[in-house]
Enzyme design. Structure first.
Site, PDB file in Angstrom:
ATOM      1  N   VAL A 125       0.820  -1.224   0.000  1.00 20.69           N
ATOM      2  CA  VAL A 125       0.000   0.000   0.000  1.00 20.69           C
ATOM      3  C   VAL A 125       0.850   1.270   0.000  1.00 20.69           C
ATOM      4  CG1 VAL A 125      -2.031  -1.002   1.113  1.00 20.69           C
ATOM      5  CG2 VAL A 125      -0.299   0.145   2.526  1.00 20.69           C
ATOM      6  N   LYS A 126       2.153   1.157   0.205  1.00 16.88           N
ATOM      7  CA  LYS A 126       3.004   2.348   0.279  1.00 16.88           C
ATOM      8  C   LYS A 126       3.312   2.872  -1.140  1.00 16.88           C
ATOM      9  CE  LYS A 126       2.776   1.715   4.720  1.00 16.88           C
ATOM     10  NZ  LYS A 126       3.618   1.132   5.738  1.00 16.88           N
ATOM     11  N   ILE A 127       4.192   3.844  -1.259  1.00 19.72           N
ATOM     12  CA  ILE A 127       4.395   4.530  -2.546  1.00 19.72           C
ATOM     13  C   ILE A 127       5.028   3.605  -3.591  1.00 19.72           C
ATOM     14  CG2 ILE A 127       5.407   6.576  -3.649  1.00 19.72           C
ATOM     15  CD1 ILE A 127       3.554   7.250  -1.269  1.00 19.72           C
TER      16      ILE A 127
END
Ligand SMILES: *Cc1c(COP(=O)(O)O)cnc(C)c1O
Length: 380
Positions: free
Chosen positions: A187-189
């Site tokens: 879910v992070k960048i």
């Protein structure tokens, strides 16, 4: 369902992972150093150590700073539990500094007041962990200056913030900290499936984190305590863990990092579009400090009657989430003496918070649907 976040995997990403699977090394090969080089190039930090999660990176960072029993670690309540658990792993005590109610990151005024009290009580922390919530850097110049004045070491939890900038410089350059940690959860960048990196400019800290991520074992002649007996020789000189990142994860990371600028620009464009589309609705949009260029991991809005709005969005196909239940209110931390009421800004923020969908692959049509359903929930 439109999720609140999701990974963006290209054919090149898939080819990069497949090439590793067909190569000689699945672990401890050339891909991890290549990923570390990509992080150093992005951040400008002198050293980058890749591990299997940001949680592991926080742990080896605390170990490298010698955090242990009798020491205190301070972080913010508005974070994932990993930011404080790393202190507990080391046998230290954990306490919290409240957030700025406008930007939701560590409040330097609250920090200063707490440091003054702690100094008087003889209980200054050894380690401070500001969190770059939602992708926006905390005010690191102010926090770094206070930390230097009181002799506190600083680990930035930049799990949300690869590609972000603070005062025009990349987050992760450690200009105001000892160590900076990134997460590469999907879910992070940018993702490596699971993964984390710790950056630093301190050769000694880098060496200690390198030992702690791999059993405390070394072949480095400079670190051996005895004579090398031959080419097979290694020594365990500290108690470490197996926190290594695999070659498949690192190859995915290298490939993803080529699109970092694009991912962050897209997230900023979508956030600016939300800013416009949501302007007339009865909610508070996330404020941006002028020193900050956010990586926009999250777009958290503040609404009245949050439980009803949240349920309405979920029932209508919008995969919203809440970031974060204040860490000090978790049963594990309440059992250590904390309770509701201890950190009013974090609790007040949490009570009205909803993170609405934001990720590089979100289309404008998806975004329009999120806004339409949110407007129904708020006005209906
Ligand atoms: C995701 C996250 C972590 C933990 O990251 P992992 O890579 O999943 O271990 C730590 N801190 C914050 C603020 C996070 O969002």
């Amino acid at each position: 369902m439109i999720p609140y976040g999701r990974q963006d995997i290209s054919d090149d990403d898939i080819a990069a992972v497949e090439a590793v699977l067909r190569s000689d090394f699945l672990t401890q090969g050339p891909a991890v150093p290549r990923f570390e080089a990509a992080i150093m190039a992005e951040t400008g930090a002198g050293y980058a150590l890749a591990v299997n999660s940001a949680t592991s990176a926080l742990h080896i960072a605390c170990m490298a700073l010698d955090l242990g029993p009798g020491d205190w670690l301070w972080t913010v309540p508005n974070t994932f539990v990993a930011s404080s658990n790393c202190g507990i792993y080391c046998g230290a005590e954990v306490d919290f500094v409240d957030i700025d109610p406008a930007t939701y990151v560590m409040c330097p005024k609250a920090l200063e007041a707490k440091l003054v009290q702690a100094e008087a009580a003889g209980k200054l922390p050894k380690v401070l962990i500001p969190v770059h919530f939602a992708g926006q850097s905390a005010d690191m110049a102010a926090i770094g200056a206070l930390a230097r004045r009181y002799g506190v070491r600083v680990i930035e939890d930049a799990s949300h913030a690869i590609g972000a900038r603070y005062q025009g410089a990349p987050v992760g350059n450690c200009a105001h900290s000892d160590i900076c940690v990134f997460s590469f959860h999907p879910v992070k960048i940018v993702t490596t499936a699971e993964g984390g990196v710790a950056t630093t400019n301190d050769a000694g800290l880098a060496q200690r984190m390198d030992l702690h991520r791999s059993h405390g074992v070394t072949r480095d002649p400079a670190l051996l305590q005895g004579e090398s007996a031959g080419g097979w020789y290694y020594e365990q000189v500290a108690l470490g863990y197996n926190y290594r990142m695999t070659e498949m994860q690192a190859a995915l990371g290298v490939s993803q990092m080529t699109r970092l600028t694009q991912f962050v620009a897209r997230r900023n464009a979508l956030a600016a579009r939300y800013d416009d589309l949501l302007a007339g609705l009865p909610l508070t949009r996330p404020a941006q400090h002028p020193d900050s260029y956010s990586a926009y991991h999250l777009y958290p809005v503040q609404v009245e009657d949050r439980a009803r709005v949240f349920a309405y969005l979920r029932e209508n196909g919008i995969g919203v989430n809440v970031h974060y239940i204040p860490v000090h209110t978790q049963p594990f931390y309440r059992a250590r003496g904390f309770d509701w009421g201890d950190f009013p800004a974090s609790e007040g923020y949490y009570n009205r918070a909803i993170s609405i969908p934001l990720y590089a692959g979100l289309t404008e049509a998806d975004q329009d649907r999120v806004v339409a359903v949110l407007a129904e929930a708020l006005n209906g």
